[in-house]
Enzyme design. Sequence first.
Site, PDB file in Angstrom:
ATOM      1  N   ASP A 102      -3.318   7.290  -6.744  1.00  0.00           N
ATOM      2  CA  ASP A 102      -1.677   7.057  -6.531  1.00  0.00           C
ATOM      3  C   ASP A 102      -0.714   7.468  -7.627  1.00  0.00           C
ATOM      4  OD1 ASP A 102      -3.030   5.248  -4.544  1.00  0.00           O
ATOM      5  OD2 ASP A 102      -1.863   3.605  -4.958  1.00  0.00           O
TER       6      ASP A 102
ATOM      7  N   GLY B 135       0.868  -1.301   0.013  1.00  0.00           N
ATOM      8  CA  GLY B 135      -0.023  -0.029  -0.056  1.00  0.00           C
ATOM      9  C   GLY B 135       0.741   1.222   0.046  1.00  0.00           C
ATOM     10  N   LEU B 136       2.138   1.301  -0.329  1.00  0.00           N
ATOM     11  CA  LEU B 136       2.784   2.402  -0.267  1.00  0.00           C
ATOM     12  C   LEU B 136       3.354   2.859  -1.794  1.00  0.00           C
ATOM     13  CD1 LEU B 136       5.296   1.276   2.751  1.00  0.00           C
ATOM     14  CD2 LEU B 136       3.109   2.843   2.581  1.00  0.00           C
ATOM     15  N   GLY B 137       2.615   2.325  -2.843  1.00  0.00           N
ATOM     16  CA  GLY B 137       2.631   3.058  -3.870  1.00  0.00           C
ATOM     17  C   GLY B 137       4.079   2.496  -4.890  1.00  0.00           C
ATOM     18  N   SER B 138       4.494   1.288  -4.613  1.00  0.00           N
ATOM     19  CA  SER B 138       5.545   0.964  -5.140  1.00  0.00           C
ATOM     20  C   SER B 138       5.398   0.871  -6.800  1.00  0.00           C
ATOM     21  CB  SER B 138       5.924  -0.440  -4.387  1.00  0.00           C
ATOM     22  OG  SER B 138       6.527  -1.426  -5.457  1.00  0.00           O
ATOM     23  N   SER B 139       4.192   0.277  -7.005  1.00  0.00           N
ATOM     24  CA  SER B 139       3.965   0.080  -8.435  1.00  0.00           C
ATOM     25  C   SER B 139       3.591   1.480  -9.223  1.00  0.00           C
ATOM     26  CB  SER B 139       2.788  -0.773  -8.647  1.00  0.00           C
ATOM     27  OG  SER B 139       1.979  -0.694  -9.630  1.00  0.00           O
TER      28      SER B 139
ATOM     29  N   ALA C 269       4.798   4.440  -8.407  1.00  0.00           N
ATOM     30  CA  ALA C 269       5.947   5.240  -8.316  1.00  0.00           C
ATOM     31  C   ALA C 269       6.962   4.394  -9.413  1.00  0.00           C
ATOM     32  CB  ALA C 269       6.958   4.743  -7.038  1.00  0.00           C
TER      33      ALA C 269
END
Length: 305
Positions: A141, A96-100, A102
Amino acid sequence: MRAASAPGKAILLGEHFVVHGTGALLCAIGRRARVTCSGGTAGAVRVRSAYGDEEVPAASAISSVTAHHRPVVQVAREAGGGLDVSVESDIPAGVGLGSSSACCVAAAGAILGGAAAGAPAAIAAALRAERTVFAAASGADTAACAAGGVIAFSGGSHEACEAPPRASLVVASTGRAHTTADVVASVRRRAESDAARFGSLCERVAGLVDDARAALRSGDLVALGRHMAENQECLAGIGVSDAGLDRLVRAASATSYGAKLTGAGRGGCVIALVDASNAARTLKAVRGAGAEAFESEMGARGLGA
Ligand code: PMV
């Protein structure tokens, strides 16, 4: 060789409800994805990342590409292919930290070049890329990872908000990855089976997002934390929290201004709003409850070099 980087994100308020048209507040966090690209075999796209080294010929269907590499291949193909792309990231994946997002934004910045940096073109390309793996993505996101800072997202567009100067986030992970598309699909089923209740929760969250924007404007961390905690109740009400997240929210609530899950839920992370007076105690509390945790700035810079 061209390079770009983009931050991960945390959703301060509004996840899930944003997929159903409610606004959301997000901030960029102090972890980043970096993409570099250079010329490669004509037509083909080669991607190197923590998930492997994959050469995708021009004739391959996008659906046959490894899911983790699909968005990057999509961006590279929009630029005509013939590219070698490398992806590095210190954003924990699948929590849930926006890795994809980003990675999609950094890929758009690196591959499409300066013309797209920070601009709507980069967000649009990143969102097209993201939707190759998660068709229902709201776009919140990608907007946060591209714009950086703190943003209010609504109806497909965003506005910059004030980032409270003293505030930061404690990010605490359950260590369990989630699949956003599955959790979003289960919320949709719930919304369809009890439209009246879901509609009233959407109204409540819309009010909380407005109140939280006002709290951001006045730098009122107590009020902002309270609105985040109320948002957590709404998320529990649609079944996306779980015992592990609840435990971390309880641990963080005792010392921070307010805590909630962030992102899709059912695994993933909790965020707690803190400042210098309570950050260390909150980190200790969530680690004591079993989390891997770090403190992050709230409102890191967006897409850039
Ligand atoms: O993929 P995550 O865990 O960062 O969550 C994305 C936020 C959702 O609201 C659940 C989905 C969306 O597209 O906005």
